[in-house]
Design a protein around this motif. Sequence first.
Motif, PDB file in Angstrom:
ATOM      1  N   THR A  25       0.857  -1.188   0.000  1.00  0.00           N
ATOM      2  CA  THR A  25       0.000   0.000   0.000  1.00  0.00           C
ATOM      3  C   THR A  25       0.895   1.242   0.000  1.00  0.00           C
ATOM      4  O   THR A  25       2.055   1.171   0.430  1.00  0.00           O
ATOM      5  N   PRO A  26       0.371   2.373  -0.455  1.00  0.00           N
ATOM      6  CA  PRO A  26       1.193   3.593  -0.451  1.00  0.00           C
ATOM      7  C   PRO A  26       1.671   3.981   0.950  1.00  0.00           C
ATOM      8  O   PRO A  26       2.829   4.369   1.128  1.00  0.00           O
ATOM      9  N   HIS A  27       0.808   3.848   1.943  1.00  0.00           N
ATOM     10  CA  HIS A  27       1.191   4.230   3.308  1.00  0.00           C
ATOM     11  C   HIS A  27       2.264   3.307   3.871  1.00  0.00           C
ATOM     12  O   HIS A  27       3.206   3.771   4.532  1.00  0.00           O
ATOM     13  N   MET A  28       2.143   2.016   3.614  1.00  0.00           N
ATOM     14  CA  MET A  28       3.165   1.082   4.110  1.00  0.00           C
ATOM     15  C   MET A  28       4.501   1.332   3.418  1.00  0.00           C
ATOM     16  O   MET A  28       5.559   1.273   4.050  1.00  0.00           O
ATOM     17  N   ALA A  29       4.476   1.607   2.123  1.00  0.00           N
ATOM     18  CA  ALA A  29       5.720   1.899   1.402  1.00  0.00           C
ATOM     19  C   ALA A  29       6.375   3.159   1.957  1.00  0.00           C
ATOM     20  O   ALA A  29       7.589   3.207   2.132  1.00  0.00           O
ATOM     21  N   LEU A  30       5.560   4.174   2.239  1.00  0.00           N
ATOM     22  CA  LEU A  30       6.092   5.418   2.792  1.00  0.00           C
ATOM     23  C   LEU A  30       6.660   5.200   4.193  1.00  0.00           C
ATOM     24  O   LEU A  30       7.759   5.658   4.512  1.00  0.00           O
ATOM     25  N   ARG A  31       5.939   4.485   5.026  1.00  0.00           N
ATOM     26  CA  ARG A  31       6.439   4.205   6.379  1.00  0.00           C
ATOM     27  C   ARG A  31       7.745   3.399   6.324  1.00  0.00           C
ATOM     28  O   ARG A  31       8.686   3.665   7.068  1.00  0.00           O
ATOM     29  N   THR A  32       7.813   2.421   5.442  1.00  0.00           N
ATOM     30  CA  THR A  32       9.027   1.620   5.296  1.00  0.00           C
ATOM     31  C   THR A  32      10.193   2.494   4.857  1.00  0.00           C
ATOM     32  O   THR A  32      11.301   2.381   5.389  1.00  0.00           O
ATOM     33  N   HIS A  33       9.959   3.374   3.903  1.00  0.00           N
ATOM     34  CA  HIS A  33      11.020   4.258   3.406  1.00  0.00           C
ATOM     35  C   HIS A  33      11.541   5.180   4.517  1.00  0.00           C
ATOM     36  O   HIS A  33      12.754   5.325   4.697  1.00  0.00           O
ATOM     37  N   VAL A  34      10.635   5.786   5.257  1.00  0.00           N
ATOM     38  CA  VAL A  34      11.039   6.683   6.350  1.00  0.00           C
ATOM     39  C   VAL A  34      11.794   5.889   7.429  1.00  0.00           C
ATOM     40  O   VAL A  34      12.793   6.358   7.972  1.00  0.00           O
ATOM     41  N   PHE A  35      11.346   4.692   7.721  1.00  0.00           N
ATOM     42  CA  PHE A  35      12.012   3.831   8.699  1.00  0.00           C
ATOM     43  C   PHE A  35      13.436   3.517   8.245  1.00  0.00           C
ATOM     44  O   PHE A  35      14.388   3.625   9.024  1.00  0.00           O
ATOM     45  N   ILE A  36      13.599   3.149   6.987  1.00  0.00           N
ATOM     46  CA  ILE A  36      14.924   2.802   6.458  1.00  0.00           C
ATOM     47  C   ILE A  36      15.824   4.028   6.392  1.00  0.00           C
ATOM     48  O   ILE A  36      17.046   3.923   6.525  1.00  0.00           O
ATOM     49  N   MET A  37      15.237   5.223   6.199  1.00  0.00           N
ATOM     50  CA  MET A  37      16.032   6.465   6.200  1.00  0.00           C
ATOM     51  C   MET A  37      16.641   6.736   7.576  1.00  0.00           C
ATOM     52  O   MET A  37      17.535   7.564   7.702  1.00  0.00           O
ATOM     53  N   GLY A  38      16.152   6.059   8.610  1.00  0.00           N
ATOM     54  CA  GLY A  38      16.711   6.236   9.944  1.00  0.00           C
ATOM     55  C   GLY A  38      15.820   6.999  10.901  1.00  0.00           C
ATOM     56  O   GLY A  38      16.301   7.514  11.905  1.00  0.00           O
ATOM     57  N   TYR A  39      14.537   7.074  10.602  1.00  0.00           N
ATOM     58  CA  TYR A  39      13.596   7.795  11.450  1.00  0.00           C
ATOM     59  C   TYR A  39      12.439   6.878  11.863  1.00  0.00           C
ATOM     60  O   TYR A  39      11.302   7.074  11.438  1.00  0.00           O
TER      61      TYR A  39
END
Length: 105
Positions: A25-39
């Motif tokens: 889902t778009p929200h899960m992809a966004l959350r995963t990306h922000v998590f991997i960015m270190g936040y």
Amino acid sequence: MNIAGKKKIIILLTLGIILFVLHSTPHMALRTHVFIMGYPKAALTSEIVDDVYHNKADEQKFAEMNAKAYTLTKPPVEKATQGILSNFLVKRIWFFFTAEYYGDA
């Protein structure tokens, strides 16, 4: 097939399922990306809303890219520049979503 081969197949299938769930889902992809960015805190606690301004201003470009812009309500602050990372672009590739930082401009 030996046990080592079966273990490799199980591991690959498990990783594939996890990757699919994290980008389904778009929200899960966004959350995963922000998590991997270190936040991780921002990834787990921030609400995600449509970025009305960018979606309207870049409507044609986003339609061609099969993308949509989103904004985090509690965005993380980049450590090096103290910039607020609030706007992200989520693209759909078949049934898979990817996210990237879009900027504040």
